[in-house]
Design a protein around this motif. Sequence first.
Motif, PDB file in Angstrom:
ATOM      1  N   HIS A 276      -3.032  -3.319   3.408  1.00 12.81           N
ATOM      2  CA  HIS A 276      -3.069  -1.948   3.918  1.00 12.81           C
ATOM      3  C   HIS A 276      -3.086  -1.930   5.448  1.00 12.81           C
ATOM      4  O   HIS A 276      -2.470  -1.064   6.068  1.00 12.81           O
ATOM      5  CB  HIS A 276      -4.287  -1.214   3.367  1.00 12.81           C
TER       6      HIS A 276
ATOM      7  N   ALA B  50       0.446  -2.812   6.565  1.00 14.62           N
ATOM      8  CA  ALA B  50       1.331  -1.682   6.277  1.00 14.62           C
ATOM      9  C   ALA B  50       1.140  -0.567   7.293  1.00 14.62           C
ATOM     10  O   ALA B  50       2.104   0.071   7.736  1.00 14.62           O
ATOM     11  CB  ALA B  50       1.064  -1.163   4.866  1.00 14.62           C
ATOM     12  N   GLY B  51      -0.115  -0.336   7.689  1.00 11.58           N
ATOM     13  CA  GLY B  51      -0.384   0.691   8.682  1.00 11.58           C
ATOM     14  C   GLY B  51       0.232   0.384  10.025  1.00 11.58           C
ATOM     15  O   GLY B  51       0.693   1.279  10.741  1.00 11.58           O
TER      16      GLY B  51
ATOM     17  N   GLY C  40       4.058   1.067   9.679  1.00 15.00           N
ATOM     18  CA  GLY C  40       4.469   2.338   9.099  1.00 15.00           C
ATOM     19  C   GLY C  40       4.926   2.235   7.667  1.00 15.00           C
ATOM     20  O   GLY C  40       5.729   3.051   7.199  1.00 15.00           O
ATOM     21  N   GLY C  41       4.414   1.228   6.960  1.00 12.16           N
ATOM     22  CA  GLY C  41       4.797   1.028   5.571  1.00 12.16           C
ATOM     23  C   GLY C  41       3.723   1.496   4.611  1.00 12.16           C
ATOM     24  O   GLY C  41       2.726   2.106   5.005  1.00 12.16           O
ATOM     25  N   THR C  42       3.922   1.180   3.339  1.00 14.02           N
ATOM     26  CA  THR C  42       2.976   1.550   2.295  1.00 14.02           C
ATOM     27  C   THR C  42       2.643   0.326   1.465  1.00 14.02           C
ATOM     28  O   THR C  42       3.551  -0.381   1.002  1.00 14.02           O
ATOM     29  CB  THR C  42       3.569   2.634   1.372  1.00 14.02           C
ATOM     30  N   ALA C  43       1.373   0.057   1.281  1.00 14.84           N
ATOM     31  CA  ALA C  43       0.948  -1.075   0.456  1.00 14.84           C
ATOM     32  C   ALA C  43       1.084  -0.709  -1.014  1.00 14.84           C
ATOM     33  O   ALA C  43       0.693   0.380  -1.439  1.00 14.84           O
ATOM     34  CB  ALA C  43      -0.498  -1.445   0.773  1.00 14.84           C
ATOM     35  N   ILE C  44       1.668  -1.623  -1.788  1.00 17.26           N
ATOM     36  CA  ILE C  44       1.894  -1.395  -3.215  1.00 17.26           C
ATOM     37  C   ILE C  44       1.025  -2.367  -4.015  1.00 17.26           C
ATOM     38  O   ILE C  44       0.951  -3.553  -3.693  1.00 17.26           O
ATOM     39  CB  ILE C  44       3.377  -1.622  -3.580  1.00 17.26           C
TER      40      ILE C  44
ATOM     41  N   ASP D  23       2.516  -3.003  -9.575  1.00 15.85           N
ATOM     42  CA  ASP D  23       3.547  -1.973  -9.446  1.00 15.85           C
ATOM     43  C   ASP D  23       4.791  -2.437  -8.698  1.00 15.85           C
ATOM     44  O   ASP D  23       5.736  -1.650  -8.523  1.00 15.85           O
ATOM     45  CB  ASP D  23       2.971  -0.755  -8.713  1.00 15.85           C
TER      46      ASP D  23
ATOM     47  N   THR E   7       8.735  -0.432  -8.318  1.00 12.16           N
ATOM     48  CA  THR E   7       8.817   0.349  -7.082  1.00 12.16           C
ATOM     49  C   THR E   7      10.264   0.475  -6.611  1.00 12.16           C
ATOM     50  O   THR E   7      10.977  -0.529  -6.496  1.00 12.16           O
ATOM     51  CB  THR E   7       7.978  -0.300  -5.970  1.00 12.16           C
TER      52      THR E   7
ATOM     53  N   CYS F 189      13.173   0.476  -4.201  1.00 15.84           N
ATOM     54  CA  CYS F 189      13.372  -0.147  -2.881  1.00 15.84           C
ATOM     55  C   CYS F 189      14.801  -0.656  -2.787  1.00 15.84           C
ATOM     56  O   CYS F 189      15.510  -0.743  -3.794  1.00 15.84           O
ATOM     57  CB  CYS F 189      12.381  -1.293  -2.660  1.00 15.84           C
TER      58      CYS F 189
END
Length: 208
Positions: free
Chosen positions: A3, A6-7, A10-14, A18, A22, A24
Amino acid sequence: RAHVIAGRVGGTAIAADDVFETDCDVYAPCAVGGVLSAETVPRLRCRIVAGSANNQLAESEAAELLRARGILYAPDYVINAGGAIALVGLEQLGWSKSDLDAALTRIGETLREIYERADERGISTAAAADVLAEERLKVANAGDGLRRAPRAKAASPEEREASSLAVSHSAVFLPMASAIAAEPSWTSLGPSVTINASGHLRGGCGRP
């Protein structure tokens, strides 16, 4: 930790569970091997699989499943061959940095050739990569003027069997990675590059 990273970008932790479902553009296996199987490939929601992990295919059928689904697979021992090429080129062949850079650039050219062959023959990119690697090794082993360090004393048949020097689909090693990613003029290293009986230096496509 995921996380936090990702921050920063500018991404999102998966969540790990999942990942396959996802949406992509590119799924990039870069750590654990054996993640592409008959169970996981149907769950993928990507257009491309391209990562640096070894042995990404848990089974040979996974490559054909990727082809059937229209997912472009970059064979692992091709796309991640930079380390093997650097080791062989710098330590075995005495390359300069410019020599190395040129060889690394050829990885992309080889991938393009693999994709074209796979399309033309209606086979998976993994199968096309294996065929190309074997062709280049055969040319190198039969040719003259190889740019390499002096060949070591020939190994006995027993030593060759123990070290798994023969090209096979069960062990993809430094010479094969070198062959698939660069020019055939330097791929045959002889007994100086081996895989020992315990399987050290094994890596690559992971097909049985």
